[in-house]
Scaffold this motif. Sequence first.
Motif, PDB file in Angstrom:
ATOM      1  N   ILE A 148       2.317   8.046  -3.211  1.00  0.00           N
ATOM      2  CA  ILE A 148       1.569   8.266  -4.454  1.00  0.00           C
ATOM      3  C   ILE A 148       1.371   9.772  -4.596  1.00  0.00           C
ATOM      4  O   ILE A 148       0.640  10.395  -3.820  1.00  0.00           O
ATOM      5  CB  ILE A 148       0.194   7.553  -4.428  1.00  0.00           C
ATOM      6  N   PRO A 149       2.036  10.392  -5.582  1.00  0.00           N
ATOM      7  CA  PRO A 149       1.979  11.853  -5.718  1.00  0.00           C
ATOM      8  C   PRO A 149       0.672  12.331  -6.361  1.00  0.00           C
ATOM      9  O   PRO A 149       0.466  12.181  -7.558  1.00  0.00           O
ATOM     10  CB  PRO A 149       3.181  12.166  -6.613  1.00  0.00           C
ATOM     11  N   GLU A 150      -0.191  12.909  -5.548  1.00  0.00           N
ATOM     12  CA  GLU A 150      -1.489  13.377  -6.041  1.00  0.00           C
ATOM     13  C   GLU A 150      -1.350  14.390  -7.161  1.00  0.00           C
ATOM     14  O   GLU A 150      -2.174  14.432  -8.072  1.00  0.00           O
ATOM     15  CB  GLU A 150      -2.312  13.950  -4.892  1.00  0.00           C
ATOM     16  N   LYS A 151      -0.294  15.216  -7.112  1.00  0.00           N
ATOM     17  CA  LYS A 151      -0.153  16.247  -8.147  1.00  0.00           C
ATOM     18  C   LYS A 151       0.230  15.658  -9.514  1.00  0.00           C
ATOM     19  O   LYS A 151       0.198  16.367 -10.513  1.00  0.00           O
ATOM     20  CB  LYS A 151       0.864  17.304  -7.722  1.00  0.00           C
ATOM     21  N   GLU A 152       0.551  14.382  -9.572  1.00  0.00           N
ATOM     22  CA  GLU A 152       0.909  13.729 -10.838  1.00  0.00           C
ATOM     23  C   GLU A 152      -0.105  12.660 -11.242  1.00  0.00           C
ATOM     24  O   GLU A 152       0.188  11.796 -12.061  1.00  0.00           O
ATOM     25  CB  GLU A 152       2.303  13.099 -10.740  1.00  0.00           C
ATOM     26  N   MET A 153      -1.316  12.718 -10.687  1.00  0.00           N
ATOM     27  CA  MET A 153      -2.307  11.681 -10.968  1.00  0.00           C
ATOM     28  C   MET A 153      -2.690  11.592 -12.437  1.00  0.00           C
ATOM     29  O   MET A 153      -3.095  10.533 -12.907  1.00  0.00           O
ATOM     30  CB  MET A 153      -3.556  11.870 -10.102  1.00  0.00           C
ATOM     31  N   ASP A 154      -2.543  12.683 -13.193  1.00  0.00           N
ATOM     32  CA  ASP A 154      -2.856  12.626 -14.618  1.00  0.00           C
ATOM     33  C   ASP A 154      -1.859  11.754 -15.383  1.00  0.00           C
ATOM     34  O   ASP A 154      -2.123  11.331 -16.504  1.00  0.00           O
ATOM     35  CB  ASP A 154      -2.899  14.034 -15.223  1.00  0.00           C
ATOM     36  N   ARG A 155      -0.722  11.439 -14.782  1.00  0.00           N
ATOM     37  CA  ARG A 155       0.284  10.576 -15.402  1.00  0.00           C
ATOM     38  C   ARG A 155       0.139   9.110 -14.949  1.00  0.00           C
ATOM     39  O   ARG A 155       0.798   8.236 -15.486  1.00  0.00           O
ATOM     40  CB  ARG A 155       1.689  11.043 -15.032  1.00  0.00           C
ATOM     41  N   ILE A 156      -0.681   8.871 -13.941  1.00  0.00           N
ATOM     42  CA  ILE A 156      -0.810   7.544 -13.336  1.00  0.00           C
ATOM     43  C   ILE A 156      -2.111   6.885 -13.775  1.00  0.00           C
ATOM     44  O   ILE A 156      -3.184   7.477 -13.686  1.00  0.00           O
ATOM     45  CB  ILE A 156      -0.769   7.666 -11.788  1.00  0.00           C
ATOM     46  N   LEU A 157      -2.004   5.630 -14.245  1.00  0.00           N
ATOM     47  CA  LEU A 157      -3.179   4.875 -14.667  1.00  0.00           C
ATOM     48  C   LEU A 157      -3.770   4.043 -13.537  1.00  0.00           C
ATOM     49  O   LEU A 157      -4.980   3.889 -13.446  1.00  0.00           O
ATOM     50  CB  LEU A 157      -2.817   3.946 -15.834  1.00  0.00           C
ATOM     51  N   ALA A 158      -2.918   3.460 -12.718  1.00  0.00           N
ATOM     52  CA  ALA A 158      -3.374   2.603 -11.613  1.00  0.00           C
ATOM     53  C   ALA A 158      -2.224   2.460 -10.629  1.00  0.00           C
ATOM     54  O   ALA A 158      -1.058   2.639 -10.996  1.00  0.00           O
ATOM     55  CB  ALA A 158      -3.792   1.230 -12.142  1.00  0.00           C
ATOM     56  N   TYR A 159      -2.566   2.116  -9.377  1.00  0.00           N
ATOM     57  CA  TYR A 159      -1.507   1.912  -8.391  1.00  0.00           C
ATOM     58  C   TYR A 159      -2.005   1.011  -7.273  1.00  0.00           C
ATOM     59  O   TYR A 159      -3.198   0.949  -6.985  1.00  0.00           O
ATOM     60  CB  TYR A 159      -1.002   3.241  -7.821  1.00  0.00           C
ATOM     61  N   SER A 160      -1.065   0.337  -6.661  1.00  0.00           N
ATOM     62  CA  SER A 160      -1.383  -0.513  -5.513  1.00  0.00           C
ATOM     63  C   SER A 160      -1.191   0.284  -4.227  1.00  0.00           C
ATOM     64  O   SER A 160      -0.573   1.344  -4.229  1.00  0.00           O
ATOM     65  CB  SER A 160      -0.467  -1.737  -5.482  1.00  0.00           C
ATOM     66  N   ALA A 161      -1.677  -0.291  -3.158  1.00  0.00           N
ATOM     67  CA  ALA A 161      -1.355   0.238  -1.835  1.00  0.00           C
ATOM     68  C   ALA A 161       0.116  -0.042  -1.566  1.00  0.00           C
ATOM     69  O   ALA A 161       0.738  -0.879  -2.236  1.00  0.00           O
ATOM     70  CB  ALA A 161      -2.223  -0.443  -0.776  1.00  0.00           C
ATOM     71  N   LEU A 162       0.675   0.624  -0.596  1.00  0.00           N
ATOM     72  CA  LEU A 162       2.048   0.358  -0.189  1.00  0.00           C
ATOM     73  C   LEU A 162       2.082  -0.998   0.516  1.00  0.00           C
ATOM     74  O   LEU A 162       1.284  -1.259   1.413  1.00  0.00           O
ATOM     75  CB  LEU A 162       2.547   1.455   0.741  1.00  0.00           C
ATOM     76  N   ALA A 163       2.990  -1.860   0.077  1.00  0.00           N
ATOM     77  CA  ALA A 163       3.133  -3.198   0.671  1.00  0.00           C
ATOM     78  C   ALA A 163       4.364  -3.203   1.565  1.00  0.00           C
ATOM     79  O   ALA A 163       5.488  -3.071   1.085  1.00  0.00           O
ATOM     80  CB  ALA A 163       3.276  -4.248  -0.421  1.00  0.00           C
ATOM     81  N   TYR A 164       4.123  -3.337   2.851  1.00  0.00           N
ATOM     82  CA  TYR A 164       5.237  -3.455   3.790  1.00  0.00           C
ATOM     83  C   TYR A 164       5.798  -4.862   3.688  1.00  0.00           C
ATOM     84  O   TYR A 164       5.176  -5.755   3.096  1.00  0.00           O
ATOM     85  CB  TYR A 164       4.752  -3.149   5.215  1.00  0.00           C
ATOM     86  N   SER A 165       6.966  -5.081   4.234  1.00  0.00           N
ATOM     87  CA  SER A 165       7.598  -6.395   4.204  1.00  0.00           C
ATOM     88  C   SER A 165       6.614  -7.455   4.708  1.00  0.00           C
ATOM     89  O   SER A 165       6.036  -7.309   5.776  1.00  0.00           O
ATOM     90  CB  SER A 165       8.861  -6.379   5.070  1.00  0.00           C
ATOM     91  N   GLY A 166       6.388  -8.481   3.892  1.00  0.00           N
ATOM     92  CA  GLY A 166       5.477  -9.558   4.250  1.00  0.00           C
ATOM     93  C   GLY A 166       4.046  -9.362   3.773  1.00  0.00           C
ATOM     94  O   GLY A 166       3.229 -10.273   3.872  1.00  0.00           O
TER      95      GLY A 166
END
Length: 143
Positions: free
Chosen positions: A89-107
Amino acid sequence: MNDDIIENTPYKTNGHHKEYGDTTVVEIRSEGVELSYSVTEIRAKAGSILKIVYINDSDMSHNIVLVREEKDIRPVGIAALQAISNDWIPEKEMDRILAYSALAYSGDTVEVVFEVPPPGTYPYICTYSAHWTQMQGRLISTE
């Protein structure tokens, strides 16, 4: 969709969507080695709450990142390549991001809950390791 995600709550089913009053719950999956989401279009009412339950049955890690508009896909995706230590999740582009999930590993199963933005179309992408070039979907916010 797994009915025990939200227990004892009446709902209406519409494919992969369930509506809980002002909350819509959408289940999205990825499987195998495909760089894709099982749901590539979500419709939800502006101002309501959207809960995306992401089930990663894939062989790779993935996430879901909702951006403000089409032109934000590329800058967010490219910046994510240098955001490995921040789960892509690129912190320097947070103004372009509305929401995001955590990283989901396989399973893994992860969730992202947010208020649906004003009417319009909002892309969602996977920012893990350049997957954004193929793993895309759209949230269509309605009146």
